[in-house]
Design a protein around this motif. Structure first.
Motif, PDB file in Angstrom:
ATOM      1  N   ILE A 175       0.769  -1.257  -0.039  1.00  0.00           N
ATOM      2  CA  ILE A 175       0.031   0.185  -0.026  1.00  0.00           C
ATOM      3  C   ILE A 175       1.074   1.264  -0.140  1.00  0.00           C
ATOM      4  O   ILE A 175       1.927   1.392   0.915  1.00  0.00           O
ATOM      5  N   LEU A 176       0.703   2.021  -1.040  1.00  0.00           N
ATOM      6  CA  LEU A 176       1.569   3.493  -0.841  1.00  0.00           C
ATOM      7  C   LEU A 176       0.927   4.371   0.003  1.00  0.00           C
ATOM      8  O   LEU A 176      -0.466   4.563  -0.023  1.00  0.00           O
ATOM      9  N   ASP A 177       1.735   4.990   0.649  1.00  0.00           N
ATOM     10  CA  ASP A 177       1.132   5.918   1.608  1.00  0.00           C
ATOM     11  C   ASP A 177       1.094   7.287   0.922  1.00  0.00           C
ATOM     12  O   ASP A 177       2.069   8.479   1.017  1.00  0.00           O
ATOM     13  N   VAL A 178      -0.010   7.657   0.008  1.00  0.00           N
ATOM     14  CA  VAL A 178      -0.301   8.788  -0.672  1.00  0.00           C
ATOM     15  C   VAL A 178      -1.459   9.585   0.024  1.00  0.00           C
ATOM     16  O   VAL A 178      -2.302   9.152   0.635  1.00  0.00           O
ATOM     17  N   GLN A 179      -1.156  11.027  -0.049  1.00  0.00           N
ATOM     18  CA  GLN A 179      -1.977  12.068   0.764  1.00  0.00           C
ATOM     19  C   GLN A 179      -3.392  11.904   0.052  1.00  0.00           C
ATOM     20  O   GLN A 179      -3.471  11.753  -1.080  1.00  0.00           O
ATOM     21  N   GLY A 180      -4.373  11.960   0.810  1.00  0.00           N
ATOM     22  CA  GLY A 180      -5.719  12.019   0.337  1.00  0.00           C
ATOM     23  C   GLY A 180      -6.144  10.589   0.511  1.00  0.00           C
ATOM     24  O   GLY A 180      -7.482  10.253   0.030  1.00  0.00           O
ATOM     25  N   PHE A 181      -5.529   9.856   0.825  1.00  0.00           N
ATOM     26  CA  PHE A 181      -5.876   8.178   0.888  1.00  0.00           C
ATOM     27  C   PHE A 181      -5.500   7.777   2.474  1.00  0.00           C
ATOM     28  O   PHE A 181      -4.571   8.079   2.959  1.00  0.00           O
ATOM     29  N   PRO A 182      -6.358   6.739   2.674  1.00  0.00           N
ATOM     30  CA  PRO A 182      -7.529   6.069   2.141  1.00  0.00           C
ATOM     31  C   PRO A 182      -8.475   7.135   1.865  1.00  0.00           C
ATOM     32  O   PRO A 182      -9.136   7.830   2.613  1.00  0.00           O
ATOM     33  N   ILE A 183      -9.185   6.596   0.441  1.00  0.00           N
ATOM     34  CA  ILE A 183     -10.442   7.471   0.370  1.00  0.00           C
ATOM     35  C   ILE A 183     -11.666   6.608   1.309  1.00  0.00           C
ATOM     36  O   ILE A 183     -11.523   5.488   1.535  1.00  0.00           O
ATOM     37  N   SER A 184     -12.174   7.330   2.112  1.00  0.00           N
ATOM     38  CA  SER A 184     -13.152   6.640   3.182  1.00  0.00           C
ATOM     39  C   SER A 184     -14.574   6.600   2.305  1.00  0.00           C
ATOM     40  O   SER A 184     -15.367   7.352   2.029  1.00  0.00           O
ATOM     41  N   ARG A 185     -14.663   5.254   2.286  1.00  0.00           N
ATOM     42  CA  ARG A 185     -16.133   4.707   2.075  1.00  0.00           C
ATOM     43  C   ARG A 185     -16.672   3.658   2.931  1.00  0.00           C
ATOM     44  O   ARG A 185     -15.958   3.274   3.888  1.00  0.00           O
ATOM     45  N   HIS A 186     -17.841   3.388   2.958  1.00  0.00           N
ATOM     46  CA  HIS A 186     -18.615   2.500   3.668  1.00  0.00           C
ATOM     47  C   HIS A 186     -19.543   1.389   3.186  1.00  0.00           C
ATOM     48  O   HIS A 186     -19.890   2.023   1.825  1.00  0.00           O
ATOM     49  N   TRP A 187     -19.769   0.203   3.664  1.00  0.00           N
ATOM     50  CA  TRP A 187     -20.702  -0.376   3.209  1.00  0.00           C
ATOM     51  C   TRP A 187     -22.168  -0.092   4.027  1.00  0.00           C
ATOM     52  O   TRP A 187     -22.165  -0.057   5.144  1.00  0.00           O
ATOM     53  N   TYR A 188     -23.265  -0.493   3.098  1.00  0.00           N
ATOM     54  CA  TYR A 188     -24.433  -0.290   3.710  1.00  0.00           C
ATOM     55  C   TYR A 188     -25.108  -1.536   3.075  1.00  0.00           C
ATOM     56  O   TYR A 188     -24.989  -2.253   1.967  1.00  0.00           O
ATOM     57  N   VAL A 189     -26.260  -1.976   3.982  1.00  0.00           N
ATOM     58  CA  VAL A 189     -27.145  -3.077   3.550  1.00  0.00           C
ATOM     59  C   VAL A 189     -28.380  -2.200   3.353  1.00  0.00           C
ATOM     60  O   VAL A 189     -28.526  -1.371   4.184  1.00  0.00           O
ATOM     61  N   ALA A 190     -28.964  -2.661   2.247  1.00  0.00           N
ATOM     62  CA  ALA A 190     -30.083  -1.605   1.849  1.00  0.00           C
ATOM     63  C   ALA A 190     -31.098  -2.388   1.140  1.00  0.00           C
ATOM     64  O   ALA A 190     -31.014  -3.565   0.666  1.00  0.00           O
ATOM     65  N   TYR A 191     -32.331  -1.960   0.998  1.00  0.00           N
ATOM     66  CA  TYR A 191     -33.573  -2.439   0.350  1.00  0.00           C
ATOM     67  C   TYR A 191     -34.574  -1.329   0.020  1.00  0.00           C
ATOM     68  O   TYR A 191     -34.543  -0.310   0.773  1.00  0.00           O
ATOM     69  N   PRO A 192     -35.143  -1.540  -1.032  1.00  0.00           N
ATOM     70  CA  PRO A 192     -36.439  -0.600  -1.459  1.00  0.00           C
ATOM     71  C   PRO A 192     -37.233  -0.184  -0.260  1.00  0.00           C
ATOM     72  O   PRO A 192     -37.691  -1.016   0.579  1.00  0.00           O
ATOM     73  N   ALA A 193     -37.075   1.199  -0.281  1.00  0.00           N
ATOM     74  CA  ALA A 193     -38.103   1.736   1.211  1.00  0.00           C
ATOM     75  C   ALA A 193     -39.401   1.023   0.815  1.00  0.00           C
ATOM     76  O   ALA A 193     -40.114   1.205  -0.122  1.00  0.00           O
ATOM     77  N   GLY A 194     -40.129   0.569   1.983  1.00  0.00           N
ATOM     78  CA  GLY A 194     -41.349   0.286   2.063  1.00  0.00           C
ATOM     79  C   GLY A 194     -41.610  -1.016   1.865  1.00  0.00           C
ATOM     80  O   GLY A 194     -42.489  -1.551   1.836  1.00  0.00           O
ATOM     81  N   LYS A 195     -40.443  -1.904   1.320  1.00  0.00           N
ATOM     82  CA  LYS A 195     -40.512  -3.102   0.854  1.00  0.00           C
ATOM     83  C   LYS A 195     -40.796  -3.994   2.277  1.00  0.00           C
ATOM     84  O   LYS A 195     -39.823  -3.907   3.297  1.00  0.00           O
ATOM     85  N   GLN A 196     -41.469  -4.812   2.361  1.00  0.00           N
ATOM     86  CA  GLN A 196     -41.800  -5.573   3.536  1.00  0.00           C
ATOM     87  C   GLN A 196     -40.852  -6.967   3.516  1.00  0.00           C
ATOM     88  O   GLN A 196     -40.782  -7.879   2.578  1.00  0.00           O
ATOM     89  N   LEU A 197     -39.729  -6.789   4.335  1.00  0.00           N
ATOM     90  CA  LEU A 197     -38.614  -7.905   4.254  1.00  0.00           C
ATOM     91  C   LEU A 197     -39.324  -9.258   4.786  1.00  0.00           C
ATOM     92  O   LEU A 197     -40.079  -9.284   5.645  1.00  0.00           O
ATOM     93  N   SER A 198     -39.129 -10.442   4.113  1.00  0.00           N
ATOM     94  CA  SER A 198     -39.316 -11.959   4.593  1.00  0.00           C
ATOM     95  C   SER A 198     -38.658 -11.829   6.013  1.00  0.00           C
ATOM     96  O   SER A 198     -37.672 -11.263   6.333  1.00  0.00           O
ATOM     97  N   VAL A 199     -39.083 -12.782   6.709  1.00  0.00           N
ATOM     98  CA  VAL A 199     -38.529 -13.227   7.956  1.00  0.00           C
ATOM     99  C   VAL A 199     -37.146 -13.631   7.486  1.00  0.00           C
ATOM    100  O   VAL A 199     -36.131 -13.319   8.515  1.00  0.00           O
ATOM    101  N   VAL A 200     -36.828 -14.144   6.733  1.00  0.00           N
ATOM    102  CA  VAL A 200     -35.555 -14.569   6.489  1.00  0.00           C
ATOM    103  C   VAL A 200     -34.666 -13.544   6.174  1.00  0.00           C
ATOM    104  O   VAL A 200     -33.400 -13.566   6.773  1.00  0.00           O
ATOM    105  N   ALA A 201     -35.125 -12.514   5.244  1.00  0.00           N
ATOM    106  CA  ALA A 201     -34.193 -11.237   5.050  1.00  0.00           C
ATOM    107  C   ALA A 201     -34.149 -10.599   6.164  1.00  0.00           C
ATOM    108  O   ALA A 201     -32.803  -9.910   6.553  1.00  0.00           O
ATOM    109  N   ARG A 202     -35.036 -10.271   6.900  1.00  0.00           N
ATOM    110  CA  ARG A 202     -35.068  -9.714   8.115  1.00  0.00           C
ATOM    111  C   ARG A 202     -33.828 -10.257   9.313  1.00  0.00           C
ATOM    112  O   ARG A 202     -33.064  -9.694   9.878  1.00  0.00           O
ATOM    113  N   THR A 203     -33.890 -11.521   9.258  1.00  0.00           N
ATOM    114  CA  THR A 203     -32.889 -12.264  10.001  1.00  0.00           C
ATOM    115  C   THR A 203     -31.573 -12.145   9.653  1.00  0.00           C
ATOM    116  O   THR A 203     -30.696 -11.864  10.365  1.00  0.00           O
ATOM    117  N   PHE A 204     -31.256 -12.044   8.260  1.00  0.00           N
ATOM    118  CA  PHE A 204     -29.863 -11.826   7.835  1.00  0.00           C
ATOM    119  C   PHE A 204     -29.342 -10.556   8.160  1.00  0.00           C
ATOM    120  O   PHE A 204     -28.488 -10.115   8.416  1.00  0.00           O
TER     121      PHE A 204
END
Ligand code: PGA
Length: 220
Positions: A175-204
Protein backbone atom coordinates in the motif's frame (compact mmCIF):
# COMPACT_ATOMS: atom_id res chain seq x y z
CA UNK A 1 -37.78 -24.11 21.67
CA UNK A 2 -34.87 -22.22 20.15
CA UNK A 3 -34.26 -25.14 17.80
CA UNK A 4 -37.89 -25.03 16.83
CA UNK A 5 -37.78 -21.34 16.14
CA UNK A 6 -34.69 -21.74 14.00
CA UNK A 7 -36.39 -24.56 12.11
CA UNK A 8 -39.21 -22.16 11.32
CA UNK A 9 -36.87 -19.92 9.41
CA UNK A 10 -37.06 -21.45 6.00
CA UNK A 11 -36.88 -20.28 2.48
CA UNK A 12 -34.57 -18.55 0.11
CA UNK A 13 -32.44 -15.49 0.79
CA UNK A 14 -31.56 -13.53 -2.34
CA UNK A 15 -28.56 -11.24 -1.90
CA UNK A 16 -26.83 -8.92 -4.35
CA UNK A 17 -23.50 -7.62 -3.11
CA UNK A 18 -20.78 -5.36 -4.45
CA UNK A 19 -17.59 -6.99 -5.77
CA UNK A 20 -15.33 -6.28 -2.81
CA UNK A 21 -17.71 -7.70 -0.23
CA UNK A 22 -16.94 -11.14 -1.58
CA UNK A 23 -13.98 -10.99 0.77
CA UNK A 24 -16.25 -11.30 3.78
CA UNK A 25 -19.92 -11.95 2.90
CA UNK A 26 -19.37 -15.60 1.89
CA UNK A 27 -17.48 -16.17 5.15
CA UNK A 28 -20.41 -14.88 7.13
CA UNK A 29 -22.81 -17.08 5.22
CA UNK A 30 -21.24 -20.28 6.56
CA UNK A 31 -22.16 -19.79 10.21
CA UNK A 32 -25.49 -18.26 9.19
CA UNK A 33 -26.45 -21.37 7.20
CA UNK A 34 -25.39 -23.59 10.07
CA UNK A 35 -27.62 -21.63 12.41
CA UNK A 36 -30.52 -21.75 9.97
CA UNK A 37 -30.27 -24.95 7.96
CA UNK A 38 -33.67 -24.32 6.40
CA UNK A 39 -32.48 -21.21 4.58
CA UNK A 40 -30.79 -21.45 1.21
CA UNK A 41 -29.07 -18.57 -0.48
CA UNK A 42 -28.68 -17.06 -3.92
CA UNK A 43 -25.76 -14.62 -4.04
CA UNK A 44 -25.05 -12.21 -6.89
CA UNK A 45 -21.64 -10.52 -6.84
CA UNK A 46 -21.55 -7.52 -9.15
CA UNK A 47 -20.56 -3.87 -9.53
CA UNK A 48 -22.22 -0.70 -8.32
CA UNK A 49 -24.21 0.05 -11.45
CA UNK A 50 -25.63 -3.46 -11.79
CA UNK A 51 -26.61 -3.55 -8.12
CA UNK A 52 -28.63 -0.38 -8.68
CA UNK A 53 -30.38 -1.83 -11.68
CA UNK A 54 -31.16 -5.07 -9.81
CA UNK A 55 -32.55 -2.94 -6.99
CA UNK A 56 -34.79 -0.94 -9.28
CA UNK A 57 -36.16 -4.20 -10.71
CA UNK A 58 -36.65 -5.58 -7.17
CA UNK A 59 -34.77 -8.80 -7.97
CA UNK A 60 -33.23 -9.49 -4.55
CA UNK A 61 -34.12 -9.28 -0.85
CA UNK A 62 -31.08 -7.32 0.32
CA UNK A 63 -28.25 -5.39 -1.29
CA UNK A 64 -24.78 -4.60 0.01
CA UNK A 65 -23.21 -1.57 -1.64
CA UNK A 66 -20.94 1.37 -0.87
CA UNK A 67 -22.76 4.36 -2.19
CA UNK A 68 -26.38 5.18 -1.61
CA UNK A 69 -27.95 6.52 -4.81
CA UNK A 70 -29.91 9.71 -4.37
CA UNK A 71 -32.50 8.99 -7.02
CA UNK A 72 -33.82 5.78 -5.46
CA UNK A 73 -35.96 5.66 -2.34
CA UNK A 74 -34.23 3.09 -0.18
CA UNK A 75 -33.82 2.07 3.42
CA UNK A 76 -30.21 1.47 4.42
CA UNK A 77 -27.89 0.88 7.30
CA UNK A 78 -24.16 1.63 7.35
CA UNK A 79 -22.29 -1.32 8.84
CA UNK A 80 -18.59 -1.32 7.93
CA UNK A 81 -15.76 0.89 6.66
CA UNK A 82 -14.47 0.27 3.12
CA UNK A 83 -11.21 2.23 2.71
CA UNK A 84 -9.80 2.57 -0.81
CA UNK A 85 -6.00 2.46 -0.94
CA UNK A 86 -3.25 2.86 -3.55
CA UNK A 87 -1.74 -0.54 -4.37
CA UNK A 88 1.64 -1.00 -6.03
CA UNK A 89 4.16 -3.77 -6.56
CA UNK A 90 6.54 -4.08 -3.57
CA UNK A 91 9.51 -2.93 -5.63
CA UNK A 92 7.78 0.29 -6.81
CA UNK A 93 10.02 3.40 -6.48
CA UNK A 94 7.45 5.08 -4.19
CA UNK A 95 7.01 2.02 -1.96
CA UNK A 96 9.35 3.24 0.78
CA UNK A 97 8.26 6.89 0.78
CA UNK A 98 5.95 8.44 3.33
CA UNK A 99 3.22 11.01 2.85
CA UNK A 100 3.56 11.08 -0.93
CA UNK A 101 1.87 14.12 -2.56
CA UNK A 102 -0.98 12.92 -4.77
CA UNK A 103 0.50 14.87 -7.71
CA UNK A 104 3.31 12.30 -7.79
CA UNK A 105 0.80 9.81 -9.22
CA UNK A 106 0.47 11.87 -12.42
CA UNK A 107 1.77 9.91 -15.37
CA UNK A 108 1.94 6.62 -13.42
CA UNK A 109 0.86 3.53 -15.37
CA UNK A 110 -2.52 2.69 -13.88
CA UNK A 111 -4.95 -0.22 -13.90
CA UNK A 112 -8.53 1.02 -13.75
CA UNK A 113 -11.78 -0.72 -12.85
CA UNK A 114 -14.46 -0.85 -15.56
CA UNK A 115 -17.04 1.92 -16.19
CA UNK A 116 -19.97 1.41 -13.80
CA UNK A 117 -17.65 0.55 -10.91
CA UNK A 118 -18.09 2.58 -7.72
CA UNK A 119 -14.37 2.24 -7.01
CA UNK A 120 -13.58 3.77 -10.38
CA UNK A 121 -15.91 6.71 -9.89
CA UNK A 122 -14.50 7.64 -6.47
CA UNK A 123 -10.93 7.36 -7.73
CA UNK A 124 -11.79 9.49 -10.75
CA UNK A 125 -13.44 12.12 -8.57
CA UNK A 126 -10.40 12.40 -6.30
CA UNK A 127 -7.97 12.55 -9.24
CA UNK A 128 -10.10 15.21 -10.96
CA UNK A 129 -10.18 17.32 -7.80
CA UNK A 130 -6.39 17.30 -7.68
CA UNK A 131 -5.75 17.54 -11.40
CA UNK A 132 -4.02 14.16 -11.39
CA UNK A 133 -3.97 12.32 -14.66
CA UNK A 134 -2.70 8.77 -14.61
CA UNK A 135 -1.81 6.70 -17.65
CA UNK A 136 -4.51 4.04 -17.87
CA UNK A 137 -2.80 1.00 -19.29
CA UNK A 138 -5.52 -1.47 -18.68
CA UNK A 139 -9.19 -1.54 -17.73
CA UNK A 140 -10.34 -4.58 -15.82
CA UNK A 141 -13.65 -5.63 -14.29
CA UNK A 142 -12.14 -7.79 -11.58
CA UNK A 143 -10.32 -6.80 -8.39
CA UNK A 144 -8.50 -10.14 -8.35
CA UNK A 145 -7.22 -9.69 -11.90
CA UNK A 146 -6.12 -6.14 -11.06
CA UNK A 147 -4.10 -7.46 -8.11
CA UNK A 148 -2.40 -9.97 -10.40
CA UNK A 149 -1.63 -7.21 -12.91
CA UNK A 150 -0.11 -5.04 -10.16
CA UNK A 151 2.03 -7.94 -8.97
CA UNK A 152 3.06 -8.51 -12.58
CA UNK A 153 4.37 -4.94 -12.78
CA UNK A 154 1.76 -3.50 -15.15
CA UNK A 155 1.06 -0.50 -12.97
CA UNK A 156 -0.56 0.74 -9.77
CA UNK A 157 -4.25 0.89 -8.90
CA UNK A 158 -6.71 2.02 -6.24
CA UNK A 159 -8.86 -0.70 -4.71
CA UNK A 160 -10.64 -1.43 -1.48
CA UNK A 161 -8.18 -2.49 1.20
CA UNK A 162 -10.42 -5.52 1.69
CA UNK A 163 -9.25 -6.90 -1.65
CA UNK A 164 -6.04 -7.79 0.18
CA UNK A 165 -8.12 -10.24 2.17
CA UNK A 166 -7.59 -11.13 5.78
CA UNK A 167 -3.81 -11.10 5.52
CA UNK A 168 -3.36 -7.46 4.50
CA UNK A 169 -0.45 -6.56 2.24
CA UNK A 170 1.28 -9.51 0.56
CA UNK A 171 4.89 -10.07 -0.40
CA UNK A 172 4.06 -8.88 -3.91
CA UNK A 173 1.75 -5.94 -3.34
CA UNK A 174 2.11 -3.01 -1.00
CA UNK A 175 0.00 0.00 0.00
CA UNK A 176 1.49 3.38 -0.97
CA UNK A 177 1.23 6.14 1.63
CA UNK A 178 -0.32 8.80 -0.62
CA UNK A 179 -1.94 12.02 0.65
CA UNK A 180 -5.74 11.96 0.32
CA UNK A 181 -5.82 8.19 0.89
CA UNK A 182 -7.42 6.05 2.03
CA UNK A 183 -10.59 7.29 0.36
CA UNK A 184 -13.18 6.73 3.02
CA UNK A 185 -16.17 4.69 1.92
CA UNK A 186 -18.63 2.55 3.79
CA UNK A 187 -20.72 -0.47 3.17
CA UNK A 188 -24.43 -0.31 3.55
CA UNK A 189 -27.01 -3.02 3.62
CA UNK A 190 -30.07 -1.72 1.80
CA UNK A 191 -33.49 -2.51 0.36
CA UNK A 192 -36.18 -0.53 -1.42
CA UNK A 193 -38.07 1.72 1.04
CA UNK A 194 -41.44 0.36 2.04
CA UNK A 195 -40.56 -3.17 1.01
CA UNK A 196 -41.80 -5.74 3.52
CA UNK A 197 -38.77 -7.91 4.27
CA UNK A 198 -39.34 -11.66 4.56
CA UNK A 199 -38.53 -13.25 7.92
CA UNK A 200 -35.45 -14.77 6.30
CA UNK A 201 -34.23 -11.41 4.94
CA UNK A 202 -34.85 -9.65 8.26
CA UNK A 203 -32.93 -12.38 10.06
CA UNK A 204 -29.92 -11.94 7.77
CA UNK A 205 -30.11 -8.14 7.99
CA UNK A 206 -29.81 -8.36 11.77
CA UNK A 207 -27.13 -11.02 11.61
CA UNK A 208 -25.02 -8.87 9.28
CA UNK A 209 -25.18 -5.84 11.55
CA UNK A 210 -24.29 -7.97 14.54
CA UNK A 211 -21.31 -9.63 12.80
CA UNK A 212 -19.93 -6.43 11.24
CA UNK A 213 -18.04 -5.61 14.42
CA UNK A 214 -16.08 -8.86 14.23
CA UNK A 215 -15.37 -8.40 10.52
CA UNK A 216 -14.04 -4.90 11.21
CA UNK A 217 -11.56 -6.33 13.71
CA UNK A 218 -10.53 -9.19 11.39
CA UNK A 219 -9.96 -6.92 8.41
CA UNK A 220 -8.14 -4.08 10.17
P1 PGA B 1 -17.47 -1.56 -7.39
O1 PGA B 1 -17.86 -1.41 -5.91
O2 PGA B 1 -17.31 -3.06 -7.58
O3 PGA B 1 -18.67 -1.01 -8.15
O4 PGA B 1 -16.22 -0.79 -7.66
C1 PGA B 1 -17.09 -0.94 -4.89
C2 PGA B 1 -17.59 0.39 -4.42
O5 PGA B 1 -18.63 0.91 -4.88
O6 PGA B 1 -16.90 0.91 -3.50
Amino acid sequence: IIAQMKGLKQGRLRLAVITTTKYFVPRLLGPFCQMYPGIDIALQVTNHERILSRMSENLDDLYVLSQIPEHLDITYHQFLANPLVVLAPVDHPLAKEKNIPISRLSGEPFIMREPGSGTRSSVQTLFDEHGVSVKVRLELGSNEAIKQAIAGGLGISVLSRHTLGLDGATNQITILDVQGFPISRHWYVAYPAGKQLSVVARTFFEYLLEKAQQVAVDMS
